[in-house]
Design an enzyme around this catalytic site. Sequence first.
Site, short mmCIF file in Angstrom:
data_model
loop_
_atom_site.label_atom_id
_atom_site.label_comp_id
_atom_site.label_asym_id
_atom_site.label_seq_id
_atom_site.Cartn_x
_atom_site.Cartn_y
_atom_site.Cartn_z
N GLU A 1 0.83 -1.21 0.00
CA GLU A 1 0.00 0.00 0.00
C GLU A 1 0.86 1.26 0.00
OE1 GLU A 1 -2.88 -0.57 3.16
OE2 GLU A 1 -4.15 -1.74 1.82
N GLU B 1 -5.52 -8.31 -1.34
CA GLU B 1 -6.22 -8.20 -0.06
C GLU B 1 -7.68 -7.91 -0.33
OE1 GLU B 1 -4.73 -5.55 3.00
OE2 GLU B 1 -2.65 -6.04 2.50
#
Length: 501
Positions: A209, A399
């Site tokens: 991220e 995810e």
Amino acid sequence: MNVQLQNQKESSKFPDGFLWGGAVAANQCEGAWNVDGRGLTKADVTTGGSKKKERKITYIDQDGQPGELQNKRCSLPKGAKYAVLEDHYYPSHEGIDFYHRYKGDIALFAEMGFKVFRLSISWTRLFPNGDEEVANEKGVEFYRNVFEECQKYGIEPLVTLSHFDTPLYLEEQYGGWNNRKMIEFYERFTTTCFQAYKGLVKYWITFNEINHPLMIAELFQDDNSSEKYQAIYQQLHYQFVASARAVRNAHKIDPENQVGCMICGITFYPGTPDPSDILSNRYKWEKIIYYCGDVQCRGEYPSYAKRLWDEHNVELEITEQDKIDLKEGCVDLYTFSYYMSTIVTNHKTDDIVSGNYSSGVRNPYLTYSQWGWALDPEGLRYYLESMYDRYHKPLLVTENGLGAVDVLEEDGTIHDEYRVDYLRAHVKEMKAAIDHGADVIGYTSWGCIDLISSSTGEMSKRYGFIYVDRDDQGNGTFKRIKKDSFYWYQKLIRTNGEDLE
Ligand code: BGP
């Protein structure tokens, strides 16, 4: 209302070899924080929290007095040093004890039929301070054992090289990613990994991220100074270069290697048809989602970058060599997390909801999780189709999942049909995106085994197919228990996504 397209040919199956699996991160599951020479990371000095109570960071000040930073965004007082304090609870210290239990856990993943297991390497197991010349053999060996265990079952590891765990020593001594020297330290660490695990690992992710500092900056607007943005954009630049060099080295060391970026994916919608909302929404996509993905996938800054930098008077230090590195280190895969969507509007409203480093107006067409995250499976389809259209690179959903409170029944069962509903709906939308032409190669559900929540430090925010007996205060036996979703996912994988019921 779900969008059904007319005359749409539906293929009955996911592509052969589709990578079904699950994902975890070292600092949220391994524990063994001070074992076998491992060095500290920020997570080790971060306390438990909750939805309402932010996690604190602990330190010792220059007079030797203990102190707490109120949240992860605060900086240390002058002369202070991060420290583990005796009377505090740090959930990552023991995690779910994956470090000692990985064999049993991987056996359970294999029982579900996993084709892929996403995990991260703790940088400080290999380089405890981060600036050493030679790796800590014990750390190298631990991951070799883990990867060999995966190989035993034909499970492909998907390895995140940096998942929110920069060595704390590098943060204190060098100022972390504010310092160009970090590129060198990261290069040594990642090259060590590519060499040590050649033949065992072929799928890699450089930074988890990577866009999250921009999201946090947008979320907490208390400080909108140009210094803040200067620091964020410069740190990101160093990370882009570090990532690009890692990609180039990975290819050089083993041409089989495939490396992905990793973007925190949020689907943004304009709140109204007001053209200013449409424009703001577009700018939000550029700042939060496209900026990082564009540099990592295309090897150069996009045209709108100048507008973003000008907005905060940012002037980046970019060398000619950096530009070459970026060009030569484009990622092979676009990988991302997806949990929720959010709304962008310039119209005033009080009904604001927050989740996953973002906040926006409540969407009346959606429901929300117990932690306030919007449940929006169609947002995943939207994201996949847009990203494939933009980059034409294979996509991997690394995810996705539902953080929820689970109830362990007296007979030892856990009926988590809400999790199955969430996952089923997202898998259906992923399939729709594939039917519409997106090249999606895999899906790793987040927290396939319960672990510590990254945002809140709770155990009670559970994502897993496998329950772990551990609570928010650190009590419990670490016993693993299969939830109903375990059997559902097993069937789904066995039928390659055909049987969703
Ligand atoms: C992502 C992180 C993960 C994970 C997940 C769920 O942002 O990459 O590390 O934790 O979110 O978030 P949380 O644990 O806060 O529920």
